[in-house]
Design an enzyme around this catalytic site. Structure first.
Site, PDB file in Angstrom:
ATOM      1  N   HIS A 177       0.826  -1.209   0.000  1.00 46.39           N
ATOM      2  CA  HIS A 177       0.000   0.000   0.000  1.00 46.39           C
ATOM      3  C   HIS A 177       0.861   1.260   0.000  1.00 46.39           C
ATOM      4  CE1 HIS A 177       0.671   1.000   4.292  1.00 46.39           C
ATOM      5  NE2 HIS A 177       0.620  -0.297   4.515  1.00 46.39           N
ATOM      6  N   CYS A 193       2.970  -4.678   6.852  1.00 43.33           N
ATOM      7  CA  CYS A 193       2.713  -4.342   5.461  1.00 43.33           C
ATOM      8  C   CYS A 193       3.966  -3.860   4.737  1.00 43.33           C
ATOM      9  CB  CYS A 193       1.639  -3.268   5.374  1.00 43.33           C
ATOM     10  SG  CYS A 193       0.000  -3.854   5.874  1.00 43.33           S
TER      11      CYS A 193
END
Length: 229
Positions: A177, A193
């Site tokens: 992301h 992440c």
């Protein structure tokens, strides 16, 4: 190796799968010898929310998006390979080259590895911290699953784009992301992440269709081969 150092204070830094440290007050003026960022890292004004320009002098040139010889010739075109230790994400192309992006990883960036599928992707995605995270961070209660999460936009930890990785039909809870603050690119400052500059996340989003293969390499640091990464 890269300038990312696994800090002993990581426990304080890795509060969540996608949360970030507060931004540092960093001002670096370009010197005559400094390589200026390419125009692709300028401000983006045609998105639902503005994406600010990446400041000069923060991101080293090796972490800029660039075309390089493909280091993964055994992988078919369209495959995304993430190397947490090197802080690189490669998108394999047809002609023996790959697009290389600099990324930021978290202390848990080496906790999961393997082959996965990008099941779906979202523009300006909602962020819903899992209940375990909310238990550690009561201040996140307004954004819990029960409360519907955080709206996309400025301040959302997922930034402008998110790719959702599944393995054997099950959500890995692992995301690629945007939202990475430039001063943390190439570093391990959060948990879980893979984070990109919003400009790069937008670029990757347009290039990677649903169902694409995503490979997350194991961390050699975890195996004791490296003390820094």
């Amino acid at each position: 190796m890269k300038r990312r150092i696994f800090l002993t204070a990581a426990a304080a830094a890795v509060l969540s799968a996608c949360t970030k440290k507060p931004p540092k007050a960093v001002e670096v003026l370009p010197s005559p010898a400094m390589q200026l960022l390419p125009a692709r890292y300028g401000a983006i004004t045609d998105e639902p929310f503005p994406v600010p320009a990446v400041p000069q002098g923060i991101v080293p040139p090796e972490l800029w998006r660039q075309e390089v010889p493909n280091p993964y010739p055994d992988q078919p075109a369209g495959t995304v390979i993430v190397d947490p230790d090197q802080a690189f994400l490669h998108l394999v192309q047809q002609d023996g080259t790959a697009l290389r992006y600099g990324v930021g990883v978290g202390a848990a960036g080496f906790a999961w590895n393997g082959d996965s599928v990008m099941q779906y992707k979202r523009k300006w995605p909602r962020w819903t911290p899992p209940d375990e995270m909310v238990a550690r961070r009561p201040d996140l209660e307004p954004y819990s699953i029960a409360n519907g999460g955080m709206d996309g936009g400025p301040g959302n930890p997922l930034g402008s784009r998110a790719l959702y990785l599944f393995q054997n039909g099950v959500d890995t809870l692992y995301r690629i992301h945007g939202g990475c603050e430039p001063q943390y690119l190439g570093q391990a400052v959060s948990s879980g992440c893979i984070r990109m500059l919003d400009q790069d996340a937008i670029d990757l989003f347009e290039r990677v269709p649903g169902g694409s293969k995503i490979v997350v390499l194991p961390s050699l640091w975890k195996e004791g081969a490296r003390g820094i990464f």
